[in-house]
Design a protein around this motif. Structure first.
Motif, mmCIF file in Angstrom:
data_model
loop_
_atom_site.group_PDB
_atom_site.id
_atom_site.type_symbol
_atom_site.label_atom_id
_atom_site.label_comp_id
_atom_site.label_asym_id
_atom_site.label_seq_id
_atom_site.Cartn_x
_atom_site.Cartn_y
_atom_site.Cartn_z
ATOM 1 N N ASP A 1 0.832 -1.202 0.000
ATOM 2 C CA ASP A 1 0.000 0.000 0.000
ATOM 3 C C ASP A 1 0.872 1.261 0.000
ATOM 4 O O ASP A 1 2.015 1.221 0.452
ATOM 5 C CB ASP A 1 -0.862 -0.019 1.271
ATOM 6 N N ASP A 2 0.321 2.347 -0.485
ATOM 7 C CA ASP A 2 0.982 3.653 -0.447
ATOM 8 C C ASP A 2 2.391 3.567 -1.023
ATOM 9 O O ASP A 2 3.332 4.177 -0.511
ATOM 10 C CB ASP A 2 1.053 4.190 0.997
ATOM 11 N N PHE A 3 2.532 2.806 -2.086
ATOM 12 C CA PHE A 3 3.861 2.557 -2.632
ATOM 13 C C PHE A 3 4.490 3.839 -3.162
ATOM 14 O O PHE A 3 3.848 4.647 -3.817
ATOM 15 C CB PHE A 3 3.807 1.507 -3.748
ATOM 16 N N ALA B 1 -3.307 2.027 -9.321
ATOM 17 C CA ALA B 1 -3.177 3.419 -8.897
ATOM 18 C C ALA B 1 -4.331 3.731 -7.958
ATOM 19 O O ALA B 1 -5.480 3.402 -8.251
ATOM 20 C CB ALA B 1 -3.222 4.341 -10.111
ATOM 21 N N GLU B 2 -4.029 4.356 -6.807
ATOM 22 C CA GLU B 2 -5.113 4.724 -5.896
ATOM 23 C C GLU B 2 -5.335 6.230 -5.926
ATOM 24 O O GLU B 2 -4.447 6.991 -6.274
ATOM 25 C CB GLU B 2 -4.859 4.198 -4.478
ATOM 26 N N GLY B 3 -6.550 6.621 -5.606
ATOM 27 C CA GLY B 3 -6.867 8.050 -5.583
ATOM 28 C C GLY B 3 -7.020 8.665 -6.962
ATOM 29 O O GLY B 3 -6.736 9.845 -7.159
ATOM 30 N N ILE C 1 0.153 2.363 -6.176
ATOM 31 C CA ILE C 1 0.816 3.671 -6.285
ATOM 32 C C ILE C 1 0.087 4.658 -5.387
ATOM 33 O O ILE C 1 -1.127 4.827 -5.485
ATOM 34 C CB ILE C 1 0.795 4.209 -7.726
ATOM 35 N N ASP C 2 0.827 5.314 -4.515
ATOM 36 C CA ASP C 2 0.212 6.231 -3.561
ATOM 37 C C ASP C 2 -0.492 7.393 -4.254
ATOM 38 O O ASP C 2 -0.029 7.920 -5.264
ATOM 39 C CB ASP C 2 1.267 6.760 -2.585
ATOM 40 N N ARG C 3 -1.585 7.775 -3.632
ATOM 41 C CA ARG C 3 -2.429 8.863 -4.123
ATOM 42 C C ARG C 3 -1.667 10.172 -4.317
ATOM 43 O O ARG C 3 -1.974 10.972 -5.197
ATOM 44 C CB ARG C 3 -3.532 9.061 -3.086
HETATM 45 MG MG MG Z 1 -3.049 5.948 2.384
#
Ligand code: MG
Ligand code: C2E
Ligand code: MG
Ligand code: MG
Length: 276
Positions: free
Chosen positions: A179-181, A235-237, A201-203
């Protein structure tokens, strides 16, 4: 604290610090109560495969229906839970709840893996893998229905130990994602030694693409890294059409974010999935 600053240094009563400590105490006792009264709930945020837009998973995110303050997000209470060691029982509740949800969905033909965030306290707890195996058995859930999200930091401890624990989790059929890479300091050499299935991939990088050249370069590097190590990259966010397009063009396999859907209650997630 007062002593560390030296005897000559006169300490005044600091109402801000005192009230923060008091607040933490209140939150602590309310958190313990919340576990008993069933005031926690998991919401589920869709994860799409960018190639064909298929729903390929959901991330379970905890919420707290606070008696006075309404619906609270994790940032409002997870830090206190971590500090007061309540993260273990809460984390256990999250795992059990996610398993029950996965089983309900499977019974209805919705075969959707659920990603669960782990806290470092859980990961480092002695006997964690055994208790997880026992939970799977009790809830009659296949490990393959779950994915565990760990942060880079949690993987940076003793390599042999982390490797052994991850191997045991993999043996239960679970997938592992980071997470939050990009926000931690994990070395690539370190990561490639570990049985990691997915990097998220972190937001903070995603929100700055495509216009910020540094963020764009970092995102591109992570996508390439993931591909060369045989990992899925998500990809997050993801919030905007421009971000989505950029990520698709790079070949980022999966997308999660408000652009696709916010975290949804179980009922809303099922509705959302059935409308697609
Ligand atoms: Mg986070
Ligand atoms: P995370 O695992 O990185 O989760 C993603 C967070 O980004 C979630 O916030 C999600 O609601 C939010 N998010 C998703 N899409 C977007 C978007 O497009 N834009 C923006 N601005 N935000 C987006 P949430 O639900 O507040 O969770 C925050 C963090 O709390 C999580 O970060 C995770 O580290 C932690 N957390 C949540 N549930 C649990 C849990 O059950 N156990 C543990 N240990 N930690 C949890
Ligand atoms: Mg997460
Ligand atoms: Mg994250």
């Amino acid at each position: 604290m007062a002593k560390a600053r030296g005897r000559a240094n006169v300490q005044f009563f600091d109402p801000v610090v005192a009230s923060a400590a008091y607040d933490a105490l209140v939150v602590e006792s309310q958190l313990a109560q919340a576990l008993e009264t069933g005031a926690f709930e998991l919401h589920y945020q869709p994860q799409l495969r960018s190639g064909d837009g298929r729903l390929v998973g959901v991330e379970a995110l905890i919420r707290w229906h606070h008696p006075e303050r309404g619906l609270l997000l994790p940032d409002d209470f997870i830090p206190v839970a971590e500090e007061r060691r309540l993260m273990l029982p809460i984390g256990q509740w999250v795992l059990r709840e996610a398993m029950r949800c996965a089983r309900r969905w499977h019974a209805q033909g919705l075969e959707l893996p659920i990603s669960v965030n782990l806290s470092s306290m859980q990961f480092q707890q002695r006997g964690f893998v055994d208790s997880l195996a026992e939970l799977l058995r009790q809830e009659q859930v296949n490990g393959a229905w779950l994915e565990l999200e760990l942060t880079e930091r949690m993987l940076m401890d003793d390599l042999d130990e982390v490797k052994a624990t991850l191997a045991q989790l993999k043996a239960l059929g679970m997938r592992i994602s980071v997470d939050d890479f990009g926000t931690g300091y994990s070395s690539l050499g370190h990561l490639k030694e570990l049985p990691i299935d997915k990097v998220k991939i972190d937001r903070s990088f995603v929100q700055d693409v495509p216009q910020n050249a540094d963020a764009a370069a970092i995102v591109q590097a992570i996508v390439q890294l993931g591909r060369s190590l045989g990992m899925t990259v998500i990809a997050e966010g993801v919030e905007t059409e421009a971000q989505e397009r950029f990520l698709r063009e790079l070949g980022c396999e999966e997308l999660q974010g408000l652009r696709i859907a916010p975290p949804l209650s179980e009922a809303d997630l099922q509705l959302w999935a059935s409308r697609r």
